[in-house]
Design an enzyme around this catalytic site. Sequence first.
Site, PDB file in Angstrom:
ATOM      1  N   ASP A 243       0.852  -1.199  -0.343  1.00 44.21           N
ATOM      2  CA  ASP A 243       0.246  -0.148   0.379  1.00 44.21           C
ATOM      3  C   ASP A 243       0.861   1.199   0.185  1.00 44.21           C
ATOM      4  O   ASP A 243       1.868   1.736   0.882  1.00 44.21           O
ATOM      5  CB  ASP A 243      -1.245  -0.102   1.348  1.00 44.21           C
ATOM      6  CG  ASP A 243      -2.052   0.852   1.467  1.00 44.21           C
ATOM      7  OD1 ASP A 243      -2.818   1.103   0.360  1.00 44.21           O
ATOM      8  OD2 ASP A 243      -1.987   1.964   1.931  1.00 44.21           O
ATOM      9  N   GLU A 302       1.391  -0.577  -4.914  1.00 44.05           N
ATOM     10  CA  GLU A 302       0.973   0.551  -5.260  1.00 44.05           C
ATOM     11  C   GLU A 302       1.906   2.157  -5.471  1.00 44.05           C
ATOM     12  O   GLU A 302       1.560   2.950  -4.961  1.00 44.05           O
ATOM     13  CB  GLU A 302      -0.388   1.426  -4.116  1.00 44.05           C
ATOM     14  CG  GLU A 302      -1.146   1.936  -4.760  1.00 44.05           C
ATOM     15  CD  GLU A 302      -2.102   2.585  -3.649  1.00 44.05           C
ATOM     16  OE1 GLU A 302      -3.413   2.867  -3.723  1.00 44.05           O
ATOM     17  OE2 GLU A 302      -1.606   2.592  -2.249  1.00 44.05           O
ATOM     18  N   ASP A 364     -10.634   1.246  -5.171  1.00 44.55           N
ATOM     19  CA  ASP A 364     -10.397   3.175  -4.924  1.00 44.55           C
ATOM     20  C   ASP A 364     -11.395   3.612  -5.702  1.00 44.55           C
ATOM     21  O   ASP A 364     -10.907   4.465  -6.813  1.00 44.55           O
ATOM     22  CB  ASP A 364      -9.049   3.124  -4.207  1.00 44.55           C
ATOM     23  CG  ASP A 364      -8.000   2.845  -3.558  1.00 44.55           C
ATOM     24  OD1 ASP A 364      -8.519   2.803  -2.707  1.00 44.55           O
ATOM     25  OD2 ASP A 364      -7.087   3.037  -2.920  1.00 44.55           O
TER      26      ASP A 364
END
Length: 560
Positions: A243, A302, A364
């Site tokens: 993340d 990410e 997201d």
Amino acid sequence: MVHNDSVTDAAREIESGSAADETTGPESSDAPAVSAVETPWWKSAIFYQIYPRSFADSSGDGVGDLPGVVEKLGYLELLGVDALWLSPVMRSPMADHGYDVSDPRDIDPLFGGIEAMDTLIEEAHARSIRVTMDLVPNHTSDQHRWFVEALAAAPGSAARDRYIFRDGRGADGGEPPNNWPSIFGGPAWTRITEPDGSPGQWYMHIFAPEQPDLNWENEEIFADLQETLRFWLDRGVDGFRIDVAHGMAKPEGLPDMDDDQRTGLLINDDDDPRFNNPGVHAIHRRIRSVLDEYPDAVTVGEIWVRDNARFAEYVRPDELHLGFNFRLAETDFDADSIRSAIENSLAAVESVGGNPTWTLSNHDIEREVTRYGNGDQSRGLARARAMILVELALPGTVFLYNGSELGLPNVDLPDEALQDPVWERSGHTERGRDGCRVPLPWEGTEPPFGFSTAAETWLPMPAQWSELTAERQLEDVDSTLSLYRMAIELRKTRPEFRGTDIQWYGAPAGCLAFRRALGRLTCAVNTTDEPVGLPEGEVLLASAPLIDGMLAADAAAWLV
Ligand code: TEU
């Protein structure tokens, strides 16, 4: 390098628009000498992202869990995916639905506890499905033992040094230490009350106040992450999605942000001082050195970085194995834009010999059916079906988001149902990401469609989803689920998908065609409003029925 031999013959119609042109990637990388044994599994794998709250609920509390995932492994095997990416399932107070971790080496009881994870790993592996987990190294939960200790300790203490505490600005320290906004709205700083009751220091949180940023200059932070990596890898986990992999490192002195660096909520640009600081690469190298002890394991970061040269730095051979490239997910259904997203995504990894990755959506991002539809859902679905053929025709690693195989749209939720912290933090101006996180419809004719036995699910499910259940779509050869299954099966079994290079065909305005240079699979896409002629060849699969042998508007086809 141009290999446009025979392309003209093969593409009478699509070829007619402009000259066939360049290929991407070095020709030699297509040499068939590389045996499958030497190629890491993840280079062409299809990952399936599970948002665990929304996948399947076995405990009957209205929230999905890991035993629910185990129950659906047969479905995932039928779908044909190679690996799972589980959004965070570690212990968490769920301020950001698991992206606020209070114990990274345990599974939250809401998801079934650690035994459920062990069972999932075992059962998934028995079906040759790998399991990867989400790791959240940029921040912890405010309920993490470390943060509780930091609040109880004095300014300047070792406990405070694990996070980013600073004195405030202004005469009484009443102003935040710098002007950074939080990604979720409001300032990126919260002032604490010191143990003696006086107004105290401020701590940084790029996301919600319940997600304090860690101080990656403190050696304890990596030592702990290393323990977490080994903890899960030793239990059989096959890798991690990392993340905010472009976060973690902060710039020297935490300078203010310029006004022109201020973006909307939930986004950042490349020069945003909150992200993409050079110190992040040393962190990735240290993570990689642990991963290298587990030769089959993979990391995917990410990385919201748009500049290709800066993106490439993250996937150098001693950093992340893979980086998410979000260009395809950010592209309209328009031939030129799709082509440029593909070219750019390939170019982004080429300079460092990295592997391309493709993604159309995640937890997201607005779902592709809605994104491409611009208010017309059936058109959006047609385009989403075309785009999955584009994505699966490309060389590299593919990431699917749960529910995309059912053609789910985003859901317009009522205000009172919204749970994303963005909704509150933005003062009810940004609705946030809940619309793409609604639980999956499995079977039956009314909510909760077999997702749960509870009447109320954590986000309400629309009654119209009776048309979209997995049960219904499994029986229908024309369904989106059937299209996904056929496409995945072909990609995995047909020799035409071999090789790592693609060649572009010339195509009429609004159309796009490329071919896998070695295997010679052709993918043709029509983003116009009229049917167009197809290149010559046998149609292997099409996202919509052909019209008099022509490719329909908003459709794609594979040819061999
Ligand atoms: O997202 C990181 C992030 O920067 C996102 O805000 C992203 O820019 C935006 O959503 C794009 O639309 C990750 C997770 O994917 C997200 O779910 C978490 O809320 C966030 O980190 C905090 O951990």
